[in-house]
Every structure is written in structure tokens, then in C-alpha cells.
Design a protein around this motif. Structure first.
Motif, mmCIF file in Angstrom:
data_model
loop_
_atom_site.group_PDB
_atom_site.id
_atom_site.type_symbol
_atom_site.label_atom_id
_atom_site.label_comp_id
_atom_site.label_asym_id
_atom_site.label_seq_id
_atom_site.Cartn_x
_atom_site.Cartn_y
_atom_site.Cartn_z
ATOM 1 N N GLU A 92 -44.652 39.880 50.736
ATOM 2 C CA GLU A 92 -44.598 40.543 50.197
ATOM 3 C C GLU A 92 -43.060 41.015 50.076
ATOM 4 O O GLU A 92 -42.477 41.966 50.364
ATOM 5 N N GLN A 172 -29.234 49.306 51.188
ATOM 6 C CA GLN A 172 -30.614 47.944 51.820
ATOM 7 C C GLN A 172 -30.706 48.113 53.575
ATOM 8 O O GLN A 172 -29.771 47.952 53.927
ATOM 9 N N HIS A 191 -36.675 43.522 56.783
ATOM 10 C CA HIS A 191 -36.449 44.312 56.163
ATOM 11 C C HIS A 191 -37.264 44.549 54.767
ATOM 12 O O HIS A 191 -38.474 44.168 55.147
ATOM 13 N N VAL A 192 -36.993 46.223 53.828
ATOM 14 C CA VAL A 192 -37.597 46.366 52.890
ATOM 15 C C VAL A 192 -37.452 45.772 51.256
ATOM 16 O O VAL A 192 -36.460 45.944 50.876
ATOM 17 N N LEU A 193 -38.228 45.160 50.909
ATOM 18 C CA LEU A 193 -37.950 44.523 49.861
ATOM 19 C C LEU A 193 -37.170 45.445 49.064
ATOM 20 O O LEU A 193 -37.834 47.219 48.316
ATOM 21 N N LYS A 194 -36.171 45.331 48.054
ATOM 22 C CA LYS A 194 -35.158 46.131 47.303
ATOM 23 C C LYS A 194 -34.581 45.219 46.466
ATOM 24 O O LYS A 194 -34.056 44.620 47.081
ATOM 25 N N TYR A 208 -36.670 48.796 43.049
ATOM 26 C CA TYR A 208 -38.104 48.191 42.850
ATOM 27 C C TYR A 208 -38.379 48.406 44.824
ATOM 28 O O TYR A 208 -37.336 47.653 44.545
ATOM 29 N N THR A 209 -39.089 48.798 45.107
ATOM 30 C CA THR A 209 -39.873 48.108 45.993
ATOM 31 C C THR A 209 -40.931 47.698 45.633
ATOM 32 O O THR A 209 -41.486 46.937 44.365
ATOM 33 N N SER A 210 -42.240 46.750 46.997
ATOM 34 C CA SER A 210 -42.119 46.128 46.808
ATOM 35 C C SER A 210 -44.545 46.993 45.608
ATOM 36 O O SER A 210 -44.907 46.348 44.962
ATOM 37 N N THR A 211 -43.660 48.565 46.016
ATOM 38 C CA THR A 211 -44.758 48.787 45.688
ATOM 39 C C THR A 211 -45.131 48.731 44.105
ATOM 40 O O THR A 211 -45.462 49.304 42.732
#
Length: 240
Positions: A92, A172, A191-194, A208-211
Motif C-alpha cells: 500500500e 511528506q 512513510h504515509v503514501l502521498k 492523494y493518500t492510498s485511500t
């Protein structure tokens, strides 16, 4: 009589989605089929993407090792920019972004009206490991010049010092931990995907995030920005 502009645009949007649905995904970074959103995204041009912030400036390295300002890759075209590190294995995380970019690349290649208007940027936040040569290997065949009407740039930085203004400017999140379970501690990144959608003026218009990182949503947003530009140009006074 030709169809009204709005109908033509709607037709192009439908054609893009059809192309996207049939676009193959590269074997590199391949995983489960990309999911579709559980809701129907609004049609391009029926909503506004507000300015969030200016994309930060900094110095980056291309796969040729040349130092360039990041603004060279965030202005004059619509830019989709994502941070990655090449050793990321979270399905993800970076691999998901890579696969979404791949699907969008195929859709754009199948749509001549988008050629030359969009670029992709993949930027590493692990300069200690991700040298220009490593980024070249990570990119594979995607470094081709204007392949399918789109250029995809793979960038890194010369050091963590050069990187920090970029990750801080984009917001980020990165976390560094050390796995001390073995005799030799190993540095690990998370990390949080952005992924950032940037307009021709260098302003971030969506994050955008993975959601919400669905090709269909991103494609609609790209089309919305292009329609916004076309409307501004039509309203601009004619030059004498």
C-alpha cells in the motif's frame, strides 16, 4: 453541426476511462489488480480543485547525475509527483503508487489530446541508497523520452540536507527506525503514501493518500485542471 464543447469533453473523459480500464499493468511492481473506488467520482469539470500550497523549491538529481532545481519538473505542465524509496515493499506504499502511475501512463498514451500536457515525477527520499544510477535501474524502460506523449522523471537528491526542504515543504511524513535484532543494526524507512497533483503554475491542487489513489479519480482531476486552463484562456482578452 459540431457537438457542444461540454459534450465533447464528456466524451473525451469517457474515452479516457475506457482506455484506463483496458490499460495493462507492467510486470514490474505488479500486484493485485488495481481496485476501483466504491463511489462514482464526479465528472471532470463539475468541481473545483482549490490551491493548497506552492510546490517547494529545492535541488534534485536526475538519472544523469545533473543537479537541477525541482521547479524544472513542477511547472509548465500538470505534474503528478510521488515520493518513494526503491527498497519499499509495503503493497500500500511505493509499489501502489508505481502501479497507479503505470496505469495512468497507459491511459494518457492512448489519449492524444493529453500528450505533452502531463508529466510524472518519482522522487526518492532515501538519498543514502537511491543514487541516480539506482533510480535509473528502478525506472527501467520508463525513462524513455516522451514515451506515449508523457515524460516520467526519476529523481533523487545529493544528501539528506538537500532532501529535507522538499519533504518538509510538501508535508511528506517520514520515519526512520533501526532494526537491532541482528548484530548489525539496519536502518528502515516508513512513510504515509502521498501523491501530489501540481498545476502548470507550480501549485499543489490535490494530495492523494492510498485511500483515494485511484487512477480514475486522478485522471478526472487532471482533466478538470485542463478544463480550468481552457476556460481561463477563453476569457482572457485577445491580444492586439
Amino acid at each position: 453541426m459540431s457537438a457542444p464543447r461540454g459534450i465533447r469533453r464528456a466524451g473525451r473523459a469517457i474515452a479516457l476511462l475506457i482506455a484506463l480500464a483496458s490499460a495493462p499493468i507492467s510486470s514490474a511492481h505488479q500486484g493485485a489488480p488495481l481496485a476501483e473506488p466504491e463511489f462514482v467520482p464526479p465528472a471532470p469539470g463539475t468541481y473545483t480543485l482549490h490551491r493548497i500550497m506552492a510546490a517547494p523549491e529545492g535541488r534534485v538529481l536526475g538519472i544523469n547525475g545533473r543537479l537541477q532545481p525541482l521547479s524544472r519538473y513542477t511547472r509548465d505542465q500538470i505534474t503528478l509527483l510521488g515520493f518513494i524509496y526503491t527498497t519499499c515493499t509495503d503493497p500500500e506504499g511505493c509499489p501502489l503508487a508505481y502501479r497507479v502511475f503505470d496505469a495512468l501512463k497507459e491511459a494518457i498514451a492512448a489519449t492524444p489530446s493529453l500528450h505533452g500536457k502531463v508529466r510524472f515525477v518519482t522522487l526518492s527520499f532515501d538519498p543514502a541508497r537511491d543514487s541516480p544510477d539506482m533510480m535509473r535501474r528502478y525506472a527501467g524502460s520508463r525513462v524513455a523520452e516522451k514515451d506515449g506523449g508523457l515524460r516520467w522523471y526519476f529523481l533523487t537528491t545529493a544528501s539528506a540536507r538537500e532532501l529535507m526542504p522538499l519533504v518538509e515543504g510538501f508535508g511528506q511524513d517520514i520515519r526512520i527506525t533501526f532494526d537491532r535484532s541482528s548484530a548489525r543494526p539496519r536502518r528502515e524507512l516508513s512513510h504515509v503514501l502521498k501523491v501530489f497533483l501540481i498545476d502548470r503554475m507550480g501549485d499543489v491542487r490535490e494530495i492523494y493518500t492510498s485511500t483515494f489513489l485511484y487512477p480514475r479519480i486522478v485522471l478526472n482531476d487532471i482533466e478538470t485542471l485542463l478544463m480550468e486552463e481552457a476556460l481561463k484562456q477563453s476569457r482572457a482578452p485577445a491580444k492586439k
